[in-house]
Design a protein around this motif. Structure first.
Motif, PDB file in Angstrom:
ATOM      1  N   ARG A 508      23.087  31.242  25.847  1.00 47.12           N
ATOM      2  CA  ARG A 508      22.118  31.131  27.029  1.00 47.12           C
ATOM      3  C   ARG A 508      20.866  30.673  26.795  1.00 47.12           C
ATOM      4  N   ARG A 509      20.458  30.554  25.660  1.00 48.24           N
ATOM      5  CA  ARG A 509      19.075  29.989  25.069  1.00 48.24           C
ATOM      6  C   ARG A 509      19.255  28.452  25.450  1.00 48.24           C
ATOM      7  N   SER A 510      20.568  27.977  25.043  1.00 48.35           N
ATOM      8  CA  SER A 510      20.370  26.678  25.104  1.00 48.35           C
ATOM      9  C   SER A 510      20.367  26.255  26.883  1.00 48.35           C
ATOM     10  N   GLN A 511      20.723  27.089  27.334  1.00 49.36           N
ATOM     11  CA  GLN A 511      20.684  26.777  29.116  1.00 49.36           C
ATOM     12  C   GLN A 511      19.205  27.021  29.506  1.00 49.36           C
ATOM     13  N   ALA A 512      18.531  27.816  28.914  1.00 46.59           N
ATOM     14  CA  ALA A 512      16.962  28.101  29.180  1.00 46.59           C
ATOM     15  C   ALA A 512      16.251  26.818  28.648  1.00 46.59           C
ATOM     16  N   TYR A 513      16.386  26.360  27.614  1.00 43.96           N
ATOM     17  CA  TYR A 513      15.882  25.122  27.040  1.00 43.96           C
ATOM     18  C   TYR A 513      16.112  24.229  27.783  1.00 43.96           C
ATOM     19  N   MET A 524      20.513  21.596  19.662  1.00 43.11           N
ATOM     20  CA  MET A 524      20.539  22.488  18.499  1.00 43.11           C
ATOM     21  C   MET A 524      21.441  23.787  18.651  1.00 43.11           C
ATOM     22  N   ASP A 525      20.887  24.392  19.730  1.00 43.65           N
ATOM     23  CA  ASP A 525      21.542  25.865  20.022  1.00 43.65           C
ATOM     24  C   ASP A 525      22.912  25.628  20.348  1.00 43.65           C
ATOM     25  N   CYS A 526      23.239  24.639  21.168  1.00 39.87           N
ATOM     26  CA  CYS A 526      24.622  24.450  21.849  1.00 39.87           C
ATOM     27  C   CYS A 526      25.299  23.881  20.731  1.00 39.87           C
ATOM     28  N   LEU A 527      24.766  23.070  19.755  1.00 36.21           N
ATOM     29  CA  LEU A 527      25.900  22.708  18.433  1.00 36.21           C
ATOM     30  C   LEU A 527      26.244  23.810  17.724  1.00 36.21           C
ATOM     31  N   LEU A 528      25.252  24.782  17.623  1.00 31.34           N
ATOM     32  CA  LEU A 528      25.380  26.138  16.542  1.00 31.34           C
ATOM     33  C   LEU A 528      26.355  26.881  17.317  1.00 31.34           C
ATOM     34  N   PHE A 529      26.175  27.056  18.678  1.00 29.93           N
ATOM     35  CA  PHE A 529      27.342  27.841  19.646  1.00 29.93           C
ATOM     36  C   PHE A 529      28.655  27.162  19.382  1.00 29.93           C
ATOM     37  N   VAL A 530      28.867  25.952  19.443  1.00 31.42           N
ATOM     38  CA  VAL A 530      30.227  25.135  19.176  1.00 31.42           C
ATOM     39  C   VAL A 530      30.776  25.494  17.808  1.00 31.42           C
ATOM     40  N   LYS A 531      29.849  25.190  16.942  1.00 29.87           N
ATOM     41  CA  LYS A 531      30.079  25.592  15.456  1.00 29.87           C
ATOM     42  C   LYS A 531      30.729  27.065  15.128  1.00 29.87           C
ATOM     43  N   GLY A 532      29.957  27.958  15.962  1.00 30.80           N
ATOM     44  CA  GLY A 532      30.661  29.360  15.820  1.00 30.80           C
ATOM     45  C   GLY A 532      31.771  29.674  16.502  1.00 30.80           C
TER      46      GLY A 532
END
Length: 653
Positions: A508-513, A524-532
């Motif tokens: 959600r923060r990735s979308q907001a950014y 960076m948020d999206c990559l961490l999301f995918v990693k998780g």
């Protein structure tokens, strides 16, 4: 003291790197390769000295082979004292001077490669040992390196010159001798850091393959000649040139030298855009220089006057960037200085206020407590004294932090277990009501319910608070208020563990950014999301959701180091078309560069509109069939994995 081992003899194992008659025996007494194969130490030493003396005056095609081999040795053994003690710096100095002053010689045979290798040899040997740096400075290598830094040849030689000068400048013992050229080095390094990306794009990337300098392509690809490799390596070298220029500036800034030049308003404005570090992730880039400036009084004064720098630091502090802790440190240093505190507090409280519950980060325990203490260090004067801040919003934000971290903790300590249980039940009820409002399309009421639940939720119920903040962040996304969405999702991530961050909040923060146009933070948020996601699933079954893949593709393109240069050239071409062509053609070209937002607003809007329609039907007695709606959504997301469907439908924890 342990004796250093000498470089092993270089055996002629490859006929490609030897003269044609090498198999019959080399007749040249100063042949570098024969010298390296000499087994007697005293004779080897004498031959190396003679070889280095004669090398700058040689005029044959074997010279480049010798320099290339010498470069490989220097890169592999930068601490070996054999060559530095036998005159390698004097040799490299003369070779670079000859290349700069004798253009005919430079363009003869393969001599164009020589200044590149020579500067690299100097940079490698001056990297670690101050004894080698002393010899290099006495040999006069700084002056020819300055010629390369001025751009006397091309950006390729400029890159290795910056590297070598940065290594020389990093040693305290020899810094004063090096600083003779201080003002010119500072100005050149600032100019290179500011313009190198555009220059390399204009002079190399944007050129047709046939128009590129052949020796540039050979150095970039090691002779492979593949266009894709050339472009990728040029991107890497451009990033290194910028980062090494900033490192050179940092060597002066950490000694508080030429701060007036470095802290110019124009350069600081450009510096806040040099924080990508994606192409060169091991370098802190611009943020490293900013932190050094924050440790000086002059630097803090200049940085506090730049709103762009403060906002850039704030965005990094609320992201998944590797340099998040460094950005937080910069803001804390500005807040701790009484002379700059009230210049920056209006902006910093917006960012750091969301991080007051941050746990351990980067090896530092309870970073949130440090942030809280810094923000509230004089709040008692505001609350109980006569201190008044310029902005009421800042006072309100500090009051909320005080209530969360001080008053609320005291109140909850006095609560009985029965009262805590009642609150838990009430929070669960309000959360459920908020979810119902969200599903019915009344997002604003959902926000109100989540806010009420957060006000009542005990601080110890971290999991519930994570969900409430994250859900409220999703509501703000639908209401198109990305700043509030970033705030809520950041608070949710601060409450979650660093090892396992809350995945939905990351997305959600990735979308907001993305909505705010901050591509790197979104990526960076999206990559961490995918990693998780990959970690949580079986590797054989792990799949990247389509919406995350789209986001990554979009932001990777937007964060490429040459993206601004490419955009600048595209805009220039559009302007030329508009001046010379008909309007329809200009509109078509302009349309090619438009990229839709990845935020799933269309689906959310359809869902909201459909919910409102169904709500109207229920009032007329037609009823509301939730199963039918879910079936329709799944048909629209056919071919997508189940977990992706849940995200598309706004699945809640």
């Amino acid at each position: 003291m342990k004796k250093e081992t000498s470089i092993p003899t270089l055996l002629h194992t490859s006929t490609e790197s030897l003269p044609a008659d090498s198999e019959q025996g080399c007749k040249s007494p100063s042949c570098f390769f024969c010298t390296m194969n000499e087994s007697y130490p005293s004779l080897r030493k004498a031959k190396i000295i003679q070889c280095f003396k004669e090398m700058p005056f040689r005029d044959d095609h074997e010279l480049v082979l010798a320099l290339s081999s010498l470069w490989n040795i220097a890169m592999a053994h930068p601490n070996d004292s054999e060559f530095p003690s036998l005159g390698v710096f004097e040799c490299m100095d003369k070779l670079i001077r000859r290349a700069v002053n004798d253009k005919k010689w430079l363009l003869r045979d393969q001599n164009i490669y020589i200044p590149y290798y020579a500067a690299h040899v100097i940079g490698s040997y001056t990297m670690n040992k101050v004894q080698f740096v002393e010899k290099a400075i006495k040999s006069g290598v700084v002056s020819p390196l300055m010629e390369l830094l001025r751009g006397k040849i091309t950006w390729v030689e400029q890159r290795v010159a910056v590297r070598a000068l940065g290594h020389i400048a990093s040693h305290d013992k020899t810094f004063e001798e090096f600083a003779v050229h201080e003002s010119e080095i500072i100005e050149l390094a600032m100019k290179i850091a500011s313009t190198c990306l555009d220059d390399i794009y204009d002079k190399f990337i944007s050129e047709k393959e046939s128009n590129r300098l052949k020796y540039h392509c050979d150095l970039l690809t090691r002779g492979l000649g593949v266009l894709e490799i050339e472009n990728g390596k040029a991107e890497e070298w451009a990033s290194q040139l910028q980062c090494w220029s900033l490192y050179l500036l940092n060597c002066f800034a950490c000694r508080e030298r030429s701060l007036d030049l470095i802290c110019s308003r124009e350069f600081l404005r450009k510096l806040c855009k040099m924080m990508d570090g994606l192409t060169n992730p091991t370098s802190p880039a611009g943020i490293g220089l900013i932190r050094t400036l924050c440790k000086t009084k002059t630097g803090r004064q200049s940085l506090s006057d730049s709103q762009e720098v403060i906002e850039a630091l704030g965005n990094i502090s609320r992201s998944s960037d590797d340099w998040q802790e460094m950005a937080i440190d910069c803001l804390l240093l500005l807040l701790k200085d009484p002379e700059t505190r009230y210049k920056v507090i209006d902006i910093t409280v917006i960012f750091l206020g969301d991080l007051v519950e941050l746990g351990s980060n980067g090896g530092r325990r309870e970073l949130g407590e440090t942030i809280t203490q810094t923000l509230l260090q004089d709040y008692h004067k505001v609350k109980y004294g006569n201190l008044r801040l310029k902005s009421k919003n800042v006072e309100r934000a500090l009051e909320e932090i005080w209530d969360l971290k001080v008053d609320r903790k005291k109140r909850e300590k006095l609560m009985s277990e029965e009262e805590i249980r009642e609150r838990k039940l009430l929070v669960a009820k309000m959360k459920k009501e908020g979810n119902l409002h969200f599903w019915s399309g009344d997002t604003e009421k959902a926000v109100m319910k989540y806010t009420e639940a957060l006000d009542l939720c005990p601080l110890k119920m971290r999991k519930e608070r994570i969900v409430l903040h994250s859900n409220r962040g999703q509501c703000h996304l639908l209401l198109k208020t990305p700043e509030l969405a970033i705030s809520d999702t950041t608070r949710a991530l601060s409450l979650s563990s660093a090892a396992r961050p809350h995945s939905k909040s990351l997305w959600r923060r990735s979308q907001a950014y993305d909505m705010k146009g901050l591509a790197k933070e979104s990526l960076m948020d999206c990559l961490l999301f995918v990693k998780g996601r990959v970690k949580s699933e079986n590797l054989k079954r792990a799949r990247i959701p389509y919406y995350a893949a789209r986001m990554i593709n979009k932001q990777m393109d937007a964060t490429r180091i040459f993206a601004p240069s490419r955009s600048r050239m595209s805009n220039k071409q559009e302007d030329n078309v508009q001046e010379s062509s008909d309007p329809n053609e200009a509109d078509q070209i302009k349309g090619l560069h438009c990229e839709p937002s990845i935020v799933e607003e269309p689906l959310a809007e359809k869902r909201r509109r459909r919910k409102l329609q169904w709500s109207g039907r229920s009032k007329k007695g037609k009823g509301y069939n939730q199963k039918l709606w879910i079936k329709e959504i799944r048909q629209r997301t056919k071919g997508v994995d189940n977990q992706s469907q849940h995200y598309c439908m706004g699945d809640w924890l």
